[in-house]
Design a protein around this motif. Structure first.
Motif, PDB file in Angstrom:
ATOM      1  N   GLU A  46     -56.688 107.169 -64.211  1.00 35.42           N
ATOM      2  CA  GLU A  46     -57.635 107.685 -65.208  1.00 35.42           C
ATOM      3  C   GLU A  46     -57.831 106.676 -66.338  1.00 35.42           C
ATOM      4  O   GLU A  46     -58.955 106.479 -66.826  1.00 35.42           O
ATOM      5  N   VAL A  47     -56.735 106.046 -66.766  1.00 34.14           N
ATOM      6  CA  VAL A  47     -56.835 105.027 -67.819  1.00 34.14           C
ATOM      7  C   VAL A  47     -57.688 103.855 -67.342  1.00 34.14           C
ATOM      8  O   VAL A  47     -58.569 103.360 -68.066  1.00 34.14           O
ATOM      9  N   HIS A  48     -57.450 103.407 -66.129  1.00 34.14           N
ATOM     10  CA  HIS A  48     -58.225 102.287 -65.596  1.00 34.14           C
ATOM     11  C   HIS A  48     -59.693 102.657 -65.452  1.00 34.14           C
ATOM     12  O   HIS A  48     -60.594 101.833 -65.724  1.00 34.14           O
ATOM     13  N   LYS A  49     -59.966 103.877 -65.053  1.00 36.84           N
ATOM     14  CA  LYS A  49     -61.350 104.325 -64.897  1.00 36.84           C
ATOM     15  C   LYS A  49     -62.101 104.258 -66.223  1.00 36.84           C
ATOM     16  O   LYS A  49     -63.278 103.906 -66.264  1.00 36.84           O
ATOM     17  N   GLU A  50     -61.404 104.565 -67.308  1.00 35.03           N
ATOM     18  CA  GLU A  50     -62.054 104.597 -68.616  1.00 35.03           C
ATOM     19  C   GLU A  50     -62.054 103.251 -69.326  1.00 35.03           C
ATOM     20  O   GLU A  50     -63.048 102.871 -69.955  1.00 35.03           O
ATOM     21  N   PHE A  51     -60.937 102.514 -69.234  1.00 40.44           N
ATOM     22  CA  PHE A  51     -60.793 101.295 -70.036  1.00 40.44           C
ATOM     23  C   PHE A  51     -60.865 100.006 -69.229  1.00 40.44           C
ATOM     24  O   PHE A  51     -60.887  98.916 -69.813  1.00 40.44           O
ATOM     25  N   GLY A  52     -60.841 100.110 -67.916  1.00 44.20           N
ATOM     26  CA  GLY A  52     -60.852  98.909 -67.096  1.00 44.20           C
ATOM     27  C   GLY A  52     -59.643  98.037 -67.383  1.00 44.20           C
ATOM     28  O   GLY A  52     -58.507  98.529 -67.437  1.00 44.20           O
ATOM     29  N   THR A  53     -59.875  96.755 -67.590  1.00 43.39           N
ATOM     30  CA  THR A  53     -58.771  95.832 -67.875  1.00 43.39           C
ATOM     31  C   THR A  53     -58.630  95.548 -69.373  1.00 43.39           C
ATOM     32  O   THR A  53     -57.938  94.601 -69.761  1.00 43.39           O
ATOM     33  N   ASP A  54     -59.291  96.349 -70.195  1.00 44.16           N
ATOM     34  CA  ASP A  54     -59.273  96.111 -71.646  1.00 44.16           C
ATOM     35  C   ASP A  54     -57.975  96.630 -72.260  1.00 44.16           C
ATOM     36  O   ASP A  54     -57.960  97.542 -73.086  1.00 44.16           O
ATOM     37  N   ILE A  55     -56.851  96.064 -71.833  1.00 37.32           N
ATOM     38  CA  ILE A  55     -55.520  96.414 -72.320  1.00 37.32           C
ATOM     39  C   ILE A  55     -54.827  95.128 -72.754  1.00 37.32           C
ATOM     40  O   ILE A  55     -54.821  94.137 -72.017  1.00 37.32           O
ATOM     41  N   ASP A  56     -54.230  95.115 -73.946  1.00 37.75           N
ATOM     42  CA  ASP A  56     -53.584  93.911 -74.466  1.00 37.75           C
ATOM     43  C   ASP A  56     -52.103  93.832 -74.113  1.00 37.75           C
ATOM     44  O   ASP A  56     -51.565  92.743 -73.878  1.00 37.75           O
ATOM     45  N   PHE A  57     -51.416  94.991 -74.126  1.00 30.97           N
ATOM     46  CA  PHE A  57     -49.984  95.027 -73.800  1.00 30.97           C
ATOM     47  C   PHE A  57     -49.710  96.257 -72.942  1.00 30.97           C
ATOM     48  O   PHE A  57     -50.331  97.307 -73.116  1.00 30.97           O
ATOM     49  N   ILE A  58     -48.764  96.108 -72.026  1.00 28.89           N
ATOM     50  CA  ILE A  58     -48.250  97.244 -71.252  1.00 28.89           C
ATOM     51  C   ILE A  58     -46.746  97.314 -71.472  1.00 28.89           C
ATOM     52  O   ILE A  58     -46.027  96.341 -71.223  1.00 28.89           O
ATOM     53  N   VAL A  59     -46.276  98.467 -71.939  1.00 27.84           N
ATOM     54  CA  VAL A  59     -44.857  98.669 -72.212  1.00 27.84           C
ATOM     55  C   VAL A  59     -44.382  99.884 -71.423  1.00 27.84           C
ATOM     56  O   VAL A  59     -45.014 100.948 -71.466  1.00 27.84           O
ATOM     57  N   VAL A  60     -43.279  99.737 -70.708  1.00 26.66           N
ATOM     58  CA  VAL A  60     -42.758 100.815 -69.870  1.00 26.66           C
ATOM     59  C   VAL A  60     -41.388 101.239 -70.381  1.00 26.66           C
ATOM     60  O   VAL A  60     -40.474 100.416 -70.497  1.00 26.66           O
ATOM     61  N   SER A  61     -41.254 102.515 -70.688  1.00 26.81           N
ATOM     62  CA  SER A  61     -39.962 103.081 -71.067  1.00 26.81           C
ATOM     63  C   SER A  61     -39.311 103.651 -69.815  1.00 26.81           C
ATOM     64  O   SER A  61     -39.653 104.744 -69.371  1.00 26.81           O
ATOM     65  N   SER A  62     -38.402 102.888 -69.234  1.00 31.08           N
ATOM     66  CA  SER A  62     -37.786 103.268 -67.964  1.00 31.08           C
ATOM     67  C   SER A  62     -36.315 102.892 -67.991  1.00 31.08           C
ATOM     68  O   SER A  62     -35.951 101.877 -68.594  1.00 31.08           O
ATOM     69  N   PRO A  63     -35.440 103.692 -67.352  1.00 33.40           N
ATOM     70  CA  PRO A  63     -34.009 103.355 -67.355  1.00 33.40           C
ATOM     71  C   PRO A  63     -33.717 101.943 -66.846  1.00 33.40           C
ATOM     72  O   PRO A  63     -32.923 101.220 -67.432  1.00 33.40           O
ATOM     73  N   THR A  64     -34.368 101.549 -65.750  1.00 32.63           N
ATOM     74  CA  THR A  64     -34.236 100.182 -65.225  1.00 32.63           C
ATOM     75  C   THR A  64     -35.546  99.820 -64.523  1.00 32.63           C
ATOM     76  O   THR A  64     -36.285 100.700 -64.076  1.00 32.63           O
ATOM     77  N   PRO A  65     -35.855  98.533 -64.390  1.00 37.35           N
ATOM     78  CA  PRO A  65     -37.068  98.150 -63.644  1.00 37.35           C
ATOM     79  C   PRO A  65     -37.022  98.629 -62.200  1.00 37.35           C
ATOM     80  O   PRO A  65     -38.056  98.874 -61.588  1.00 37.35           O
ATOM     81  N   ASN A  66     -35.817  98.747 -61.660  1.00 37.63           N
ATOM     82  CA  ASN A  66     -35.684  99.123 -60.258  1.00 37.63           C
ATOM     83  C   ASN A  66     -35.870 100.612 -60.011  1.00 37.63           C
ATOM     84  O   ASN A  66     -35.950 101.044 -58.861  1.00 37.63           O
ATOM     85  N   THR A  67     -35.933 101.402 -61.096  1.00 38.53           N
ATOM     86  CA  THR A  67     -36.119 102.832 -60.913  1.00 38.53           C
ATOM     87  C   THR A  67     -37.455 103.114 -60.234  1.00 38.53           C
ATOM     88  O   THR A  67     -37.565 103.983 -59.375  1.00 38.53           O
ATOM     89  N   LEU A  78     -54.302  96.990 -61.446  1.00 38.10           N
ATOM     90  CA  LEU A  78     -55.256  97.675 -62.312  1.00 38.10           C
ATOM     91  C   LEU A  78     -55.577  96.902 -63.580  1.00 38.10           C
ATOM     92  O   LEU A  78     -56.712  96.945 -64.080  1.00 38.10           O
ATOM     93  N   PHE A  79     -54.559  96.187 -64.113  1.00 38.95           N
ATOM     94  CA  PHE A  79     -54.707  95.561 -65.430  1.00 38.95           C
ATOM     95  C   PHE A  79     -54.304  94.080 -65.340  1.00 38.95           C
ATOM     96  O   PHE A  79     -53.591  93.670 -64.431  1.00 38.95           O
ATOM     97  N   ARG A  80     -54.704  93.302 -66.331  1.00 42.51           N
ATOM     98  CA  ARG A  80     -54.476  91.859 -66.276  1.00 42.51           C
ATOM     99  C   ARG A  80     -53.199  91.419 -66.977  1.00 42.51           C
ATOM    100  O   ARG A  80     -52.668  90.364 -66.684  1.00 42.51           O
ATOM    101  N   CYS A  81     -52.705  92.189 -67.955  1.00 46.24           N
ATOM    102  CA  CYS A  81     -51.567  91.726 -68.754  1.00 46.24           C
ATOM    103  C   CYS A  81     -50.238  92.029 -68.064  1.00 46.24           C
ATOM    104  O   CYS A  81     -50.153  92.879 -67.172  1.00 46.24           O
ATOM    105  N   GLU A  82     -49.204  91.319 -68.483  1.00 45.82           N
ATOM    106  CA  GLU A  82     -47.874  91.499 -67.914  1.00 45.82           C
ATOM    107  C   GLU A  82     -47.278  92.838 -68.343  1.00 45.82           C
ATOM    108  O   GLU A  82     -47.642  93.403 -69.371  1.00 45.82           O
ATOM    109  N   VAL A  83     -46.338  93.306 -67.552  1.00 43.35           N
ATOM    110  CA  VAL A  83     -45.658  94.575 -67.833  1.00 43.35           C
ATOM    111  C   VAL A  83     -44.303  94.283 -68.471  1.00 43.35           C
ATOM    112  O   VAL A  83     -43.500  93.512 -67.932  1.00 43.35           O
TER     113      VAL A  83
END
Length: 549
Positions: A46-67, A78-83
């Motif tokens: 839904e976010v990609h449908k509305e904003f496309g790639t117009d995202i500057d930062f992506i931040v993930v609150s997760s216990p570990t990357p492997n989760t 979906l997006f161009r910036c790093e996670v």
């Protein structure tokens, strides 16, 4: 600056924060219809449908990357910036949302949670106390872990290592169980999901205070009383169990034999809130602030929140209304925003009405005015309100609510039948502030607009509002003023009954997420005994022809 915050795991959500303002927010379960869904993929689409790639930062609150190993890959498509994964700071994301939305310039923030981040594979966050001030200072002053497969010598060495790294923080790790996990043991006893501790809270008020073990006695390790087991009704996770009572685990709470379960629920409620209160007492006396934020899953415990307010009348409390993991996508986005900008801008919660988008109301629905809706409520009809964007948190605050006349002594049974809800759980109320001061032991409290506290009903008025009077004489209330869209309706109710108050419960059926779309709302009308759906924005409604579905 547009930041995409993502919180996977249970109660998954995503947030698009644009220059410190929530531009879009989704809780995955509202889209997938899977309660507590942990994979936020529909929300990201839904976010990609509305904003496309117009995202500057992506931040993930997760216990570990492997989760969620495929989440980074999914985002890259979906997006161009790093996670950026903020994996060791689950409690920090809780604290971020609580502090930035509190309105305080500085505060102590208490995070009381079931599970936080893993530390060195041997610890798990349980309670953390932060000293917070602007623009982005979150200093840990207390941190309690629960243990995971570690011997005493190794534990001693690791705790010393942490203390050397942060000499101003007290570290504790004395058990496999924390405050919320002790509370969970009562939820396990009645065979409910460990994230459904709100049911235990409702049941606790039926309990009696009898002599019992000191569950938080520091001289007795909690492992003496508790263990972790996998139960048939929750095979996906281990749950906390009070060893002595495990053979008495019930398959439900019945009116014929509830007292044993209610008495234990009373003990975990009483002793856990006192344990949190002791932390508040200790650390509030050590720091130059009277401002206290409460968050983490236990922060939704309205009985505990009311207890703190009574125990510490000189402290200023803010109870974060998205205190479970729902709000962590906003928390991590806010923290990133303040780290990048060093701004002291506060976050406006806006009553939590920022979930999803506004959906079009079908033009064929008939029109009505507020007088008609007020009359139907006073005719003892149940009215569901579908207004604008939905509440983001777990409390129904008037945009996705079911309203009923709380003067009716049978209102609890009537609404319980609609929602297929447990008999022992209390109902909340929505009330004009002037009348709240008359009906309840209430003076003025900003937390009341988020329904995060309960208040005593004054004895002279208990017979007037039986539908929202809990067995302990309290009610969780949402206090509103003229800025709320239901103020006019409650004023009309007041003109007929003397008081502007109604029973207010969430617009959903038991076990389902809050309704999101118009189609969701119509499905509840079709599959329950609900009488009316009202759309205040367009003055339209849908009503069952014969009162049955």
């Amino acid at each position: 600056m547009r930041i995409l915050g993502i919180s996977p795991a249970h109660d998954a959500s995503v947030c698009v924060l644009n220059d410190g303002v929530v531009e879009r927010f989704y809780k995955e379960e509202r889209l997938s219809k899977k309660k507590r869904d942990k994979y936020p993929y529909l929300s990201l689409l839904e976010v990609h449908k509305e904003f496309g790639t117009d995202i500057d930062f992506i931040v993930v609150s997760s216990p570990t990357p492997n989760t969620f190993p495929d989440l980074e890959y999914f985002c890259s498509k979906l997006f161009r910036c790093e996670v950026e994964f903020v994996c060791q700071h689950h409690h920090l994301q809780h604290a971020s949302l609580a502090f930035y939305s509190s309105g305080f310039d500085r505060a102590l923030t208490f995070v009381v949670d079931r599970n936080g981040s893993n530390f060195k594979e041997f610890f798990r966050e349980s309670e953390t106390v932060f000293f917070c001030d602007y623009p982005n200072n979150f200093t840990e002053v207390y941190k309690s872990f629960w243990r995971m497969n570690i011997g005493d010598e190794q534990l001693y060495n690791l705790l010393n290592e942490l203390k050397e790294q942060n000499p101003h923080c007290e570290f504790v790790c004395d058990s496999n169980f924390n405050i919320t996990k002790v509370y969970e043991s009562a939820t396990t006893l009645i065979s409910e999901h460990p994230l459904e501790n709100g049911k235990t809270m409702g049941l606790s008020s039926y309990g009696k205070d009898k002599k019992f073990y000191g569950l938080f006695d520091e001289s007795i390790p909690k492992d003496k009383y508790f263990t972790h087991l996998t139960k048939d009704h929750h095979p996906e996770m281990e749950v906390s169990v009070f060893k002595e009572y495990d053979p008495k685990t019930s398959n439900g709470v019945h009116k014929e034999d509830y007292q044993f379960y209610a008495d234990y629920a009373y003990q975990v409620q009483k002793q856990s809130q006192e344990a949190v209160g002791d932390l508040i007492e200790k650390y509030s006396s050590n720091y130059a602030t009277n401002n206290i934020c409460i968050t983490g899953g236990y922060g939704l415990n309205v009985l505990a929140n009311s207890y703190y307010k009574k125990r510490f009348p000189n402290l200023n409390f803010f109870y974060e209304p998205l205190a479970d993991d729902t709000g962590n996508s906003i928390g991590c986005a806010l923290l990133k925003y303040h780290q990048e900008t060093n701004t002291c801008k506060k976050f406006d919660m806006r009553g939590t009405f920022f979930h999803g988008v506004k959906y079009e109301i079908p033009k064929q629905f008939p029109h009505c005015d507020e007088d008609y809706i007020a009359e139907r409520i006073l005719d003892q009809k149940s009215v569901a309100v579908y207004n604008g964007m939905a509440e983001s948190g777990p409390r129904a605050l008037g945009n996705r609510s079911i309203l009923f006349d709380c003067r009716n002594k049978d209102s609890r049974d009537i609404v319980n039948k609609i929602k297929n809800r447990e008999w022992y759980r209390p109902f909340a109320a929505i009330c004009i502030e002037d009348d709240a001061k008359i009906l309840f032991d209430y003076s003025s409290d900003e937390n009341a607009k988020y329904m995060t506290m309960s208040f005593k009903v004054k004895p002279d008025y208990a017979d007037i509002i039986p539908g929202v009077l809990h067995v302990d004489g309290t009610c969780r209330i949402q206090v509103i003023d003229e800025d709320h869209h239901l103020f006019s309706l409650l004023t009309k109710i007041k003109s007929k009954t003397g008081y502007g108050i109604l029973l207010n419960t969430s617009f959903n059926l038991a076990g389902d997420p809050l309704v999101e779309t118009v189609s969701d709302a119509l499905n509840v009308l079709k599959n329950s005994d609900l009488d009316i759906i009202w759309f205040p924005e367009t003055n339209q409604y849908v009503e069952c022809d014969d009162g049955s579905n």
